[in-house]
Design an enzyme around this catalytic site. Structure first.
Site, PDB file in Angstrom:
ATOM      1  N   ASP A 115       0.858  -1.185   0.000  1.00  0.00           N
ATOM      2  CA  ASP A 115       0.000   0.000   0.000  1.00  0.00           C
ATOM      3  C   ASP A 115       0.897   1.238   0.000  1.00  0.00           C
ATOM      4  O   ASP A 115       2.123   1.131  -0.165  1.00  0.00           O
ATOM      5  CB  ASP A 115      -1.019  -0.038   1.155  1.00  0.00           C
ATOM      6  CG  ASP A 115      -0.398   0.174   2.525  1.00  0.00           C
ATOM      7  OD1 ASP A 115       0.843   0.317   2.602  1.00  0.00           O
ATOM      8  OD2 ASP A 115      -1.151   0.203   3.514  1.00  0.00           O
ATOM      9  N   GLY A 156       1.990  -5.099   7.835  1.00  0.00           N
ATOM     10  CA  GLY A 156       2.057  -6.371   7.107  1.00  0.00           C
ATOM     11  C   GLY A 156       0.837  -7.235   7.333  1.00  0.00           C
ATOM     12  O   GLY A 156       0.650  -8.252   6.645  1.00  0.00           O
ATOM     13  N   HIS A 194       8.351 -25.394   6.686  1.00  0.00           N
ATOM     14  CA  HIS A 194       7.261 -26.186   7.265  1.00  0.00           C
ATOM     15  C   HIS A 194       5.897 -25.896   6.654  1.00  0.00           C
ATOM     16  O   HIS A 194       5.051 -26.788   6.607  1.00  0.00           O
ATOM     17  CB  HIS A 194       7.187 -25.947   8.775  1.00  0.00           C
ATOM     18  CG  HIS A 194       8.301 -26.611   9.531  1.00  0.00           C
ATOM     19  ND1 HIS A 194       8.317 -26.720  10.913  1.00  0.00           N
ATOM     20  CD2 HIS A 194       9.445 -27.213   9.102  1.00  0.00           C
ATOM     21  CE1 HIS A 194       9.419 -27.355  11.292  1.00  0.00           C
ATOM     22  NE2 HIS A 194      10.123 -27.653  10.224  1.00  0.00           N
ATOM     23  N   HIS A 252       5.264 -32.388   7.002  1.00  0.00           N
ATOM     24  CA  HIS A 252       4.797 -31.011   6.782  1.00  0.00           C
ATOM     25  C   HIS A 252       3.877 -30.937   5.557  1.00  0.00           C
ATOM     26  O   HIS A 252       2.965 -30.112   5.515  1.00  0.00           O
ATOM     27  CB  HIS A 252       5.984 -30.065   6.622  1.00  0.00           C
ATOM     28  CG  HIS A 252       6.892 -30.096   7.815  1.00  0.00           C
ATOM     29  ND1 HIS A 252       6.482 -29.718   9.070  1.00  0.00           N
ATOM     30  CD2 HIS A 252       8.177 -30.513   7.942  1.00  0.00           C
ATOM     31  CE1 HIS A 252       7.477 -29.872   9.927  1.00  0.00           C
ATOM     32  NE2 HIS A 252       8.515 -30.353   9.271  1.00  0.00           N
TER      33      HIS A 252
HETATM   34  C1  RB5 Z   1      -2.514   2.169   6.463  1.00  0.00           C
HETATM   35  O1  RB5 Z   1      -2.595   3.300   7.252  1.00  0.00           O
HETATM   36  C2  RB5 Z   1      -2.419   0.922   7.333  1.00  0.00           C
HETATM   37  O2  RB5 Z   1      -3.638   0.640   7.902  1.00  0.00           O
HETATM   38  C3  RB5 Z   1      -1.919  -0.236   6.518  1.00  0.00           C
HETATM   39  O3  RB5 Z   1      -0.688   0.093   5.949  1.00  0.00           O
HETATM   40  C4  RB5 Z   1      -1.701  -1.531   7.254  1.00  0.00           C
HETATM   41  O4  RB5 Z   1      -0.941  -1.343   8.406  1.00  0.00           O
HETATM   42  C5  RB5 Z   1      -2.879  -2.356   7.494  1.00  0.00           C
HETATM   43  O5  RB5 Z   1      -2.804  -3.505   7.960  1.00  0.00           O
END
Ligand code: RB5
Length: 149
Positions: A12, A72, A102, A137
């Site tokens: 993003d 993430g 795994h 696994h």
């Molecule tokens: C964006 O502000 C934020 O919500 C996004 O980058 C992320 O952390 C979402 O899981």
């Protein structure tokens, strides 16, 4: 081992710079980065970027995917909704190695607001250099796959 060297990368708006750093890094390792953006820091929605990367992995076009957002977590949740995707968020190299060995993970998610650039690159290296161990696994990964039916 697959001879597909293509790795899709997406993020993003929060993680564009780290994504570009990883693109350059994996190219030096002999991988073929497929950077699907976004290119501007305009606020965007992580689910669509996670999905877009996941579809390229699920289709077989790319061997792996590396996705990033602030934590993430959100982009990982979106990617894991695509059938055939096994994506983990990693903030340490041990987990990055283990999700390959795994869990046969095919995508890695990173949080740019959680880890720094140096650790992120080490995590990417750990993920890409580990091999799935199969055996017991594989039985467990098959059980994950069965949940998709
Ligand atoms: C964006 O502000 C934020 O919500 C996004 O980058 C992320 O952390 C979402 O899981």
């Amino acid at each position: 081992m697959s001879d597909n060297k293509r790795i899709v990368l997406s993020s993003d708006h929060a993680a564009i710079d780290l994504r570009k750093t990883i693109v350059a890094h994996i190219a030096t390792l002999g991988w073929e980065p497929v950077d699907i953006g976004p290119v501007t820091t305009e606020s965007t929605h992580y689910p669509k970027h996670g999905e877009a990367a996941a579809r390229l992995v699920a289709s077989g076009d790319c061997r792996f995917g590396i996705i990033l957002c602030g934590t993430g977590q959100g982009i990982m949740m979106a990617a894991n909704k695509v059938k055939g995707i096994r994506c983990g968020v990693c903030s340490d190299t041990f987990s990055a190695r283990m999700i390959r060995q795994h869990n046969d993970a095919n995508m890695l998610s990173l949080g740019v607001r959680v880890i720094g650039e140096g650790l992120a690159l080490d995590i990417v290296d750990a993920f890409l250099s580990a091999q799935f161990e199969g055996g017991r696994h594989a039985t467990r990964v098959d059980m994950i796959l069965a949940l998709e039916e």
